[in-house]
Design an enzyme around this catalytic site. Structure first.
Site, PDB file in Angstrom:
ATOM      1  N   ASP A  86     -43.788  29.071  29.744  1.00 55.28           N
ATOM      2  CA  ASP A  86     -44.842  30.057  29.458  1.00 55.28           C
ATOM      3  C   ASP A  86     -44.282  31.477  29.434  1.00 55.28           C
ATOM      4  O   ASP A  86     -44.940  32.396  28.947  1.00 55.28           O
ATOM      5  CB  ASP A  86     -45.976  29.936  30.489  1.00 55.28           C
ATOM      6  CG  ASP A  86     -45.457  29.962  31.905  1.00 55.28           C
ATOM      7  OD1 ASP A  86     -45.041  31.040  32.357  1.00 55.28           O
ATOM      8  OD2 ASP A  86     -45.446  28.907  32.565  1.00 55.28           O
ATOM      9  N   ASP A 136     -32.917  19.690  27.691  1.00 58.40           N
ATOM     10  CA  ASP A 136     -33.183  19.118  29.006  1.00 58.40           C
ATOM     11  C   ASP A 136     -32.430  19.957  30.053  1.00 58.40           C
ATOM     12  O   ASP A 136     -31.200  20.088  29.986  1.00 58.40           O
ATOM     13  CB  ASP A 136     -32.704  17.667  29.011  1.00 58.40           C
ATOM     14  CG  ASP A 136     -32.810  17.058  30.391  1.00 58.40           C
ATOM     15  OD1 ASP A 136     -33.888  17.172  30.999  1.00 58.40           O
ATOM     16  OD2 ASP A 136     -31.816  16.510  30.895  1.00 58.40           O
ATOM     17  N   ASP A 154     -38.399  26.591  37.580  1.00 63.39           N
ATOM     18  CA  ASP A 154     -39.834  26.787  37.333  1.00 63.39           C
ATOM     19  C   ASP A 154     -40.351  25.565  36.578  1.00 63.39           C
ATOM     20  O   ASP A 154     -40.777  25.659  35.430  1.00 63.39           O
ATOM     21  CB  ASP A 154     -40.029  28.080  36.528  1.00 63.39           C
ATOM     22  CG  ASP A 154     -41.493  28.351  36.236  1.00 63.39           C
ATOM     23  OD1 ASP A 154     -42.352  27.626  36.764  1.00 63.39           O
ATOM     24  OD2 ASP A 154     -41.769  29.289  35.462  1.00 63.39           O
ATOM     25  N   PRO A 161     -41.522  14.637  33.017  1.00 63.48           N
ATOM     26  CA  PRO A 161     -40.200  15.190  32.741  1.00 63.48           C
ATOM     27  C   PRO A 161     -39.605  16.025  33.881  1.00 63.48           C
ATOM     28  O   PRO A 161     -38.398  16.236  33.929  1.00 63.48           O
ATOM     29  CB  PRO A 161     -40.414  16.063  31.494  1.00 63.48           C
ATOM     30  CG  PRO A 161     -41.868  16.166  31.273  1.00 63.48           C
ATOM     31  CD  PRO A 161     -42.539  15.076  32.039  1.00 63.48           C
TER      32      PRO A 161
HETATM   33  N1  SPD Z   1     -49.275  22.102  40.097  1.00 61.20           N
HETATM   34  C1  SPD Z   1     -48.665  23.314  39.767  1.00 61.20           C
HETATM   35  C2  SPD Z   1     -47.217  23.264  39.559  1.00 61.20           C
HETATM   36  C3  SPD Z   1     -46.743  24.522  38.926  1.00 61.20           C
HETATM   37  C4  SPD Z   1     -45.389  24.529  38.474  1.00 61.20           C
HETATM   38  N2  SPD Z   1     -45.017  25.468  37.484  1.00 61.20           N
HETATM   39  C5  SPD Z   1     -45.973  26.225  36.821  1.00 61.20           C
HETATM   40  C6  SPD Z   1     -45.414  26.935  35.629  1.00 61.20           C
HETATM   41  C7  SPD Z   1     -45.729  28.367  35.620  1.00 61.20           C
HETATM   42  N3  SPD Z   1     -44.697  29.110  35.008  1.00 61.20           N
END
Ligand code: SPD
Length: 283
Positions: A86, A136, A154, A161
């Site tokens: 994101d 990956d 993150d 995955p």
């Molecule tokens: N259940 C929430 C897990 C969040 C992991 N990453 C979220 C992506 C935001 N950049």
């Protein structure tokens, strides 16, 4: 489309968010990526029915995952983000003037596409320091030739995955992909959700075995299961709780004055763990 989004984290117990409309729904090769307009939290992205971010609360997660690592390292220039499609983590990393290159390795281009369309304030995709690779992350880390000062994991939850991002082998590759003063942070799930404990233990035991310094820290994210979220910080040399780190944060008003969650007190306070949380990762 239902009028409410529900994420159940234990049987019939979970989170409810009112929905206005469905903005994006794509089943990629990896997962179902959806974006909804909500009645309270702005746009909301979910992956396989789990909340990833909302426009209103994403700052907590992205600031905490990024700045704890970036301020712990004395001079972060090269940063690797695994996942983070994101763009929110990259946006925070790029606030540090020392950073020269950010490589973001996201397996699923659909996440980036959804963010560019529906989260215009989250990603900073046109920044020339940011390189996005659709690969990956585990295979990428295995083959890193020029080490990074900071690695940030993150990923999504430990199903699908992202499962491999909770395994010891992966952290072993990260250790080798870091410089001798390298720092790593990772998202490690909610201390209130027992089904996550095996994954949390795996990560923290691995980090304790591999890195001289490893710690859990916490932040409060309303749309993640039960609102309390854990993260890991592992470091080859510098303790995130050292006085140098605290001084560096306090001298970096040019960065911190624009943040909404993170500051020097939050940095150190986030490492204070309630007893029941300490117990989850005690051996
Ligand atoms: N259940 C929430 C897990 C969040 C992991 N990453 C979220 C992506 C935001 N950049």
């Amino acid at each position: 489309m239902p009028i409410q989004y529900n994420e159940f984290y234990n049987q019939r117990t979970g989170l409810t968010i009112g929905l206005n409309k469905l903005l994006f729904s794509v089943q990629s090769d990896y997962q179902l990526v959806e974006v909804f307009e909500t009645d309270t939290w702005g746009n909301l992205m979910t992956i396989d029915g789990m909340v990833m971010l909302s426009e209103k609360d994403e700052f907590v997660y992205h600031e905490m995952l990024s700045h704890v690592a970036l301020f712990t390292h004395p001079n972060p220039e090269r940063v690797l983000i695994i996942g983070g499609g994101d763009g929110g983590t990259a946006r925070e990393v790029l606030k540090h003037p020392s950073v020269k290159q950010v490589d973001m390795v996201e397996i699923d281009k659909t996440v980036v596409d959804a963010s560019k369309l529906h989260f215009p304030d989250v990603g900073d995709f046109s920044n020339p320091k940011l390189k996005v690779l659709y690969e990956d992350g585990i295979a990428f880390v295995k083959n890193v030739e020029t080490p990074y000062n900071v690695i940030i994991i993150d990923g999504s939850d430990p199903v699908g995955p992202a499962e491999g991002l909770f395994e010891k082998d992966f952290y072993q590759f990260c250790l080798h992909a870091l410089t001798e003063d390298g720092v790593l942070t990772a998202q490690t799930e909610s201390p209130w959700v027992e089904s996550y404990y095996p994954s949390m233990k795996k990560v923290f035991y691995a980090l304790e075995d591999l890195f001289p310094i490893s710690k859990m820290y916490l932040s409060f994210i309303p749309l993640y299961p039960a609102g309390m979220w854990s993260m890991a910080c592992a470091s080859k040399k510098i303790n995130p709780l050292s006085s140098e780190v605290s001084a560096k944060i306090k001298q970096s008003d040019r960065i911190t004055s624009h943040l909404k969650y993170y500051n020097a007190d939050v940095h150190s306070g986030s490492f204070a763990l309630p007893n029941f949380v300490q117990k989850i990762i005690q051996r």
